[in-house]
Design an enzyme around this catalytic site. Structure first.
Site, PDB file in Angstrom:
ATOM      1  N   LYS A 101       0.752  -1.173  -0.088  1.00  0.00           N
ATOM      2  CA  LYS A 101       0.128  -0.002   0.027  1.00  0.00           C
ATOM      3  C   LYS A 101       0.875   1.330   0.077  1.00  0.00           C
ATOM      4  CE  LYS A 101      -1.846  -1.397   3.600  1.00  0.00           C
ATOM      5  NZ  LYS A 101      -2.970  -1.696   4.917  1.00  0.00           N
ATOM      6  N   THR A 138      -8.933   9.351   8.034  1.00  0.00           N
ATOM      7  CA  THR A 138      -8.823   8.408   7.384  1.00  0.00           C
ATOM      8  C   THR A 138      -8.501   6.866   8.235  1.00  0.00           C
ATOM      9  OG1 THR A 138      -6.447   8.614   7.286  1.00  0.00           O
ATOM     10  CG2 THR A 138      -7.781   9.510   5.550  1.00  0.00           C
ATOM     11  N   GLY A 184      -8.811   3.771  10.152  1.00  0.00           N
ATOM     12  CA  GLY A 184      -9.463   2.594   9.798  1.00  0.00           C
ATOM     13  C   GLY A 184      -9.227   1.906   8.209  1.00  0.00           C
ATOM     14  N   THR A 185      -8.415   2.895   7.554  1.00  0.00           N
ATOM     15  CA  THR A 185      -8.216   2.448   5.947  1.00  0.00           C
ATOM     16  C   THR A 185      -7.684   1.419   5.897  1.00  0.00           C
ATOM     17  OG1 THR A 185      -7.744   4.793   5.674  1.00  0.00           O
ATOM     18  CG2 THR A 185      -7.164   3.476   3.962  1.00  0.00           C
ATOM     19  N   GLY A 186      -6.556   0.725   6.674  1.00  0.00           N
ATOM     20  CA  GLY A 186      -5.977  -0.424   6.428  1.00  0.00           C
ATOM     21  C   GLY A 186      -6.881  -1.750   6.620  1.00  0.00           C
ATOM     22  N   CYS A 187      -7.537  -1.527   7.864  1.00  0.00           N
ATOM     23  CA  CYS A 187      -8.603  -2.838   8.164  1.00  0.00           C
ATOM     24  C   CYS A 187      -9.555  -2.703   7.129  1.00  0.00           C
ATOM     25  CB  CYS A 187      -9.094  -2.399   9.528  1.00  0.00           C
ATOM     26  SG  CYS A 187      -7.831  -1.955  11.127  1.00  0.00           S
TER      27      CYS A 187
END
Length: 265
Positions: free
Chosen positions: A176, A207, A209-212
């Site tokens: 990412k 932003t 929580g983007t990765g989860c």
């Protein structure tokens, strides 16, 4: 009688603020038409300003939750998130190895606010036990550096990062690149195929929580029978919309909007 939707299991920590972790995972799974189930690995005291405390659950509690769900209900895809200790990482890796379902591993190292969510002693277990169990691993650039020592400064560096992650055994790596300048570009590769996932960068600081959310969206796509590239592209589209619609919450960084498609209708 209605037929159950595809079943997705998240194995991760709880975010009391509702923006990341188990809460983000379940919201994403619902938004994408799947039934979300959970194995809680840790409880955090967390809000828009950061993580004020974290308490991992005993390995026996994690194993019991997993067996309870998988043995009775079954599962079509699994997503892992916060696994705070080497003991938890190794126990979850063992459980995944005995489960016939694709797995998305989000090797969570630090929170959005820079708070550590993984003990340094657990890094070797992530490399040697968890990543080999992954269908897709989804590290951000900080996690790539933490796991492999590769520091990414340009898109060209992302290929080296992907090779280093793939060296630990996942079938696919999604690197990412959201922390780089320019468009938000991610690299998905299995070492032979290469897919660049690009989206315009939105000027929105909310932003959390983007990765989860991205990892859970990929797992939802895999549970619905999509290929890894198809699931990753659909997940990228979903999370890009969620980032654009992210909203202020509390005094710090707010969450992405997992329900943006419903609110935009």
């Amino acid at each position: 009688m209605a037929v159950a939707p595809p079943l997705v299991l998240t194995v991760a920590g709880s975010d009391s603020g509702g923006g990341a972790g188990i809460q983000a995972d379940l919201k994403t799974m619902l938004a994408l038409g799947t039934h979300g189930m959970s194995v809680v690995t840790a409880v955090t005291a967390q809000n828009s300003l950061g993580v004020q405390g974290a308490w991992e659950l005993p390995v026996a509690a994690v194993r019991a939750q997993y067996r309870s769900v998988v043995d009775d209900i079954g599962v079509h895809a699994v997503k892992t998130g916060m696994l705070a200790s080497a003991e938890l990482v190794e126990a979850v890796a063992e459980l995944l190895a005995g489960t016939d379902a694709p797995t998305v591993v989000d090797p969570v190292g630090v929170s959005k606010h820079g708070d550590s969510l993984l003990a340094a002693s657990a890094l070797d277990s992530v490399r040697t036990a968890l990543l080999p169990a992954a269908t897709v691993a989804t590290p951000n650039l900080d996690e790539v550096a933490q796991l492999t020592g590769v520091h990414v400064e340009t898109e060209a560096d992302m290929r080296r990062a992907a090779d280093a992650v793939l060296g630990y055994g996942p079938l696919w790596a999604l690197i990412k690149g959201g922390h780089l300048a320019g468009d938000a570009a991610d690299l998905l590769t299995d070492g032979s195929e290469e897919h660049w996932l690009r989206a315009p960068r939105h000027d929105n600081r909310h932003t959390h929580g983007t990765g989860c959310t991205l990892a859970s969206a990929i797992a939802a796509g895999l549970a619905k029978g999509l290929t890894v590239p198809e699931a990753a592209r659909a997940a990228k589209e979903y999370v890009t919309g969620a980032i654009a619609a992210g909203f202020a919450l509390g005094a710090g960084i707010g969450p992405v909007d997992h329900g943006w498609r419903f609110r935009g209708a």
